[in-house]
Design an enzyme around this catalytic site. Structure first.
Site, mmCIF file in Angstrom:
data_model
loop_
_atom_site.group_PDB
_atom_site.id
_atom_site.type_symbol
_atom_site.label_atom_id
_atom_site.label_comp_id
_atom_site.label_asym_id
_atom_site.label_seq_id
_atom_site.Cartn_x
_atom_site.Cartn_y
_atom_site.Cartn_z
ATOM 1 N N ILE A 12 0.832 -1.201 0.000
ATOM 2 C CA ILE A 12 0.000 0.000 0.000
ATOM 3 C C ILE A 12 0.867 1.251 0.000
ATOM 4 O O ILE A 12 0.588 2.225 -0.699
ATOM 5 C CB ILE A 12 -0.966 0.000 1.193
ATOM 6 C CG1 ILE A 12 -1.966 -1.146 1.072
ATOM 7 C CG2 ILE A 12 -1.714 1.327 1.291
ATOM 8 C CD1 ILE A 12 -2.925 -1.273 2.229
ATOM 9 N N TYR A 177 -3.183 -9.614 15.740
ATOM 10 C CA TYR A 177 -3.052 -8.512 14.789
ATOM 11 C C TYR A 177 -4.091 -7.428 15.058
ATOM 12 O O TYR A 177 -3.779 -6.235 15.114
ATOM 13 C CB TYR A 177 -3.179 -9.028 13.357
ATOM 14 C CG TYR A 177 -3.269 -7.924 12.346
ATOM 15 C CD1 TYR A 177 -2.160 -7.146 12.037
ATOM 16 C CD2 TYR A 177 -4.477 -7.620 11.726
ATOM 17 C CE1 TYR A 177 -2.246 -6.099 11.132
ATOM 18 C CE2 TYR A 177 -4.574 -6.584 10.816
ATOM 19 C CZ TYR A 177 -3.451 -5.833 10.522
ATOM 20 O OH TYR A 177 -3.550 -4.794 9.637
#
Length: 367
Positions: A12, A177
Site C-alpha cells: 500500500i 493482529y
C-alpha cells in the site's frame, strides 16, 4: 506538502507514494527493506528514501526533518502462523508506532494519517429477529470443525443477518493482529491529546491489487488465491466460501490516504478520527475466488471446509462517513479490479516466514 510515508516501499505504501507525487506532494519513504518482503531492490524513483526500521528512533528523527505530515503504513500484517508471532506483532506495530509518535512530538510534526484496519471490530454488525443488533461471541473450534460457521444470537440462538458496520460500533479485536491495530489507534489518540495533534485512522477493509506479496502466510486472502493461480493450482477457499468481505482496490486506498493527508491539517488540534475505508460493494470470499479464477483462466476454486481460529465470519464496511466528510469515492469496481489483479504482477517473497514491519497491509480473513 512534505510527507513521511513509513513502510513506503511496501504494497500500500508504494501506491501512496505514487499518489502523493501525482498530486504535487513531496514524499519521503522510511522502510527497513527486510529481505523477506523485498528480495530485490524496490523502485523508489518517486521519493527520497531512508532505509531504517520505524523502531529506530535516531533514524526516524532524521527522517522527520522538514516533514509536514506523516502517513504511517509500517506494520506486520495478517494473522500470522500462530501465537508465537505475538511478540513480533506487538514490537513491529505498537512499539514502532510509539517510537514514531514520540519522535513526531519532539519534532513538532502534528499531522498523522494512520493505516487502521476493519479487524478492530471483530465480527461485524449482526441483527437478530428478536433482539435487534447483537454482538456474537467468538466462534468455537468445535462448531467450526462441525461446519457450523455462522454466528448465532447469544441470547436466543437464532440465525443472524449480517449488515454494515459503522465507526461507532464497539471495538472487539479477536486476534493478535487486530489487538495491535486497535492499540495503534489508542496510541495515536493519546499523542493527539498530549501534543494538540491531529490524527486520522483509515480502517482499511480487504485491500487488494497490483504489487500484493505472494507466497507468504502474512499476506491476505486475495494474494493467496492469486498466488495459487500463478502456480496453476485451484484457489483453496476455507469454510464454505460464504464469508462476506469488502474488497477495496489499493489505488482507491492510496487516494483515500492522500485525501486525508490534505484534509487533516484543517482539523482542530487534539483530535483523532477513524474512518472505514471500503468499496461499499461487499462480496463473499467464494465470489472473489471465482472472479479471480475466471479472469485468470485458471482452475475453479475448491471449497475446503477448513478454518482458521481468529478469523471472523462477516465484516463489511459502511464508509459513508469518509465519503461525506472528505469527499472520497472509490473509482475501481469489483469486476474491473479483480480482472486487473488476475493478470497483475505480484511482489515476490524470498521466504514464507517474514516479520516485515514495512507496510504491506492485509486482507486478514477468509481463507
Amino acid at each position: 506538502m512534505r510527507v513521511l510515508v513509513t513502510g513506503g516501499a511496501g504494497f500500500i505504501g508504494s501506491h501512496i507514494v505514487g499518489a502523493l507525487r501525482r498530486r504535487g506532494h513531496d514524499p519521503v519513504v522510511l522502510d527497513a527493506l527486510l529481505p523477506a518482503a523485498h528480495p530485490g531492490p524496490p523502485d523508489l524513483r518517486d521519493a527520497e528514501f531512508v532505509r531504517a526500521d520505524v523502531r529506530d528512533a535516531p533514524a526516524v528523527r532524521e527522517a522527520l526533518r522538514g516533514v509536514d505530515a506523516v502517513c504511517h503504513q509500517a506494520a506486520m500484517v495478517g494473522l500470522g502462523k500462530d501465537f508465537a508471532d505475538a511478540p513480533a506483532y506487538v514490537g513491529c506495530n505498537d512499539l514502532g508506532t510509539a517510537v514514531l509518535l514520540a519522535e513526531m512530538a519532539s519534532a513538532g510534526v502534528r499531522d498523522l494519517v494512520l493505516a487502521g484496519s476493519m479487524v478492530v471490530y471483530g465480527e461485524g454488525r449482526y441483527d437478530c429477529p428478536a433482539h435487534g443488533v447483537v454482538h456474537p461471541a467468538p466462534r468455537r473450534a468445535a462448531d467450526l470443525r462441525a461446519g457450523r460457521f455462522e454466528p448465532h444470537c447469544p441470547s436466543c440462538g437464532a440465525e443472524l443477518t449480517p449488515g454494515l458496520v459503522d465507526e461507532d460500533a464497539p471495538a472487539d479485536p479477536r486476534n493478535v493482529y487486530a489487538t495491535t491495530k486497535l492499540a495503534q489507534e489508542h496510541l495515536a489518540a493519546s499523542w493527539a491529546r498530549c501534543v494538540d495533534g491531529r490524527s486520522v485512522s483509515l480502517r482499511y477493509h480487504n485491500v487488494y491489487g497490483p504489487g500484493m506479496p505472494r507466497d507468504t502466510p502474512y499476506a491476505g486472502v486475495a494474494s493467496f488465491f492469486r498466488s495459487a493461480l500463478a502456480r496453476g493450482e485451484a484457489p483453496r477457499v476455507y469454510e464454505d466460501g460464504a464469508q462476506r468481505r469488502d474488497f477495496v482496490h489499493v489505488r482507491d486506498v492510496a487516494e483515500a490516504n492522500v485525501t486525508a493527508l490534505e484534509a487533516v491539517a484543517s482539523r482542530p488540534g487534539g483530535t483523532a478520527t477513524a474512518y472505514n475505508t471500503g468499496s461499499g460493494d461487499p462480496h463473499t470470499v467464494g465470489e472473489m475466488a471465482a472472479a479471480l479464477a475466471t479472469a485468470h483462466g485458471g482452475p475453479a476454486p475448491v471449497i475446503t471446509g477448513e478454518f482458521r481460529l481468529g478469523d471472523v465470519r462477516h465484516v463489511t464496511a459502511d464508509s459513508t462517513r469518509l465519503r461525506h466528510d472528505l469527499g472520497w469515492l472509490p473509482q475501481i469496481s469489483f469486476t474491473t479490479g479483480m480482472t486487473e489483479f488476475a493478470h497483475a504482477t505480484q511482489r515476490p517473497s524470498a521466504t514464507t516466514t517474514h516479520t516485515d514491519p514495512t507496510g504491506a497491509h492485509p486482507s486478514p480473513a477468509g481463507v
